[in-house]
Design a protein around this motif. Structure first.
Motif, PDB file in Angstrom:
ATOM      1  N   THR A  24      41.899  42.261  34.799  1.00 60.98           N
ATOM      2  CA  THR A  24      40.851  43.044  34.143  1.00 60.98           C
ATOM      3  C   THR A  24      39.689  42.165  33.705  1.00 60.98           C
ATOM      4  O   THR A  24      38.530  42.583  33.762  1.00 60.98           O
ATOM      5  CB  THR A  24      41.431  43.780  32.922  1.00 60.98           C
ATOM      6  N   PRO A  58      43.684  47.523  37.780  1.00 64.83           N
ATOM      7  CA  PRO A  58      42.361  46.995  37.402  1.00 64.83           C
ATOM      8  C   PRO A  58      41.616  46.405  38.594  1.00 64.83           C
ATOM      9  O   PRO A  58      40.384  46.460  38.646  1.00 64.83           O
ATOM     10  CB  PRO A  58      42.674  45.914  36.361  1.00 64.83           C
ATOM     11  N   TRP A  62      37.772  47.397  39.699  1.00 64.49           N
ATOM     12  CA  TRP A  62      36.641  46.524  40.035  1.00 64.49           C
ATOM     13  C   TRP A  62      36.103  46.840  41.433  1.00 64.49           C
ATOM     14  O   TRP A  62      34.896  46.816  41.667  1.00 64.49           O
ATOM     15  CB  TRP A  62      37.067  45.061  39.967  1.00 64.49           C
TER      16      TRP A  62
END
Length: 287
Positions: A24, A58, A62
């Motif tokens: 993250t 995560p 992205w």
């Protein structure tokens, strides 16, 4: 790093939390990928995949929201290479699996990230126009060359980072279970003759296959390059030459760049046939 590996191995909760948090946080995705690789190598593919799912979420965020596929691509490469390495105990097979996945990623990037590539291509075209650099090709061909270069560079860097994180995970595993084991593996890394020959043919024939020649060069060249590094480290260790020789080697690699890299690819290909480290051991025993 050893303390982090020990903490991760305390249980799936710790491993999942570290992997997810690292994926993250910007610029820390490599830690998450290495953690997942460590779990796969030490505890098995099934447990590694369960931890990998926590890190994948995560990473996909992205890739989707941030339009940056780096984290998820490196994670997938580490998961595949670590799984192959655990199953086969062969770095050669692990590197080939990573190279194959990189080719798939290179084919998917123009489809999934066409907008991002359009921006990069436009920036490249504007560079030639603003600095009045003479373009190697004209018209739409320039855009095609820039696009293929961008795709190959992105996928190639994903593979380089994936290999690096798989090696980091393997070194963590060796530190916990078999101190010095990773060093011995790396020092003995050598491609078989068919694989080395296939890599060379892919690099040479790339421009004539109608494919992205630079992408093929990245995928086929990195296994050869890594084998060359293993050869250098192995020879230095066998000869007892000291770490300062490795420092000078890497300084020379940074200064000479492509010239020395090309020479290393040739040396790795030759080593697949001659087994240079084996000859050094034989001569040492004879003495």
């Amino acid at each position: 790093m050893r303390a982090l590996a020990q903490f991760v191995m305390r249980g799936p909760l710790q491993a999942g939390a570290v992997a997810a948090i690292a994926m993250t946080v910007p610029l820390l995705f490599w830690v998450g990928a290495a953690v997942v690789g460590l779990v796969i190598l030490r505890l098995g593919i099934s447990q590694g995949l369960s931890i990998g799912l926590w890190a994948l979420l995560p990473g996909l965020g992205w890739a989707w929201v941030g339009q940056d596929p780096t984290a998820v691509s490196v994670l997938l490469l580490v998961m595949v290479m670590a799984a192959v390495l655990r199953a086969s105990l062969s770095w050669e097979k692990a590197l080939l699996s990573g190279a194959g996945l990189t080719l798939v990623m290179g084919a998917l990037l123009p489809i999934l990230y066409s907008g991002l590539l359009d921006q990069l291509v436009q920036a490249g075209v504007e560079f030639y126009q603003s600095y009045e650099v003479e373009a190697p090709v004209a018209g739409g061909q320039l855009e095609t060359v820039i696009r293929e270069t961008m795709v190959a560079s992105m996928a190639g860097m994903f593979l380089a980072m994936g290999i690096g994180m798989t090696m980091l995970a393997r070194s963590w595993q060796a530190g916990l279970d078999n101190p010095g084991g990773f060093q011995r593996e790396f020092h003995s890394l050598r491609l078989s003759v068919p694989v080395a020959l296939g890599c060379v043919l892919a690099i040479v024939a790339g421009p004539y296959l109608g494919l992205n020649a630079l992408l093929l060069a990245w995928a086929a060249g990195l296994p050869l390059f890594l084998a060359a590094l293993g050869l250098v480290h192995g020879v230095v260790a066998l000869r007892g030459m000291g770490s300062h020789w490795l420092v000078m080697f890497y300084v020379a690699l940074m200064l000479l760049g492509p010239s020395l890299m090309f020479l290393l690819l040739v040396v790795a290909f030759v080593d697949s046939w001659l087994d240079i480290r084996g000859r050094i051991k034989s001569s040492g025993s004879a003495e």
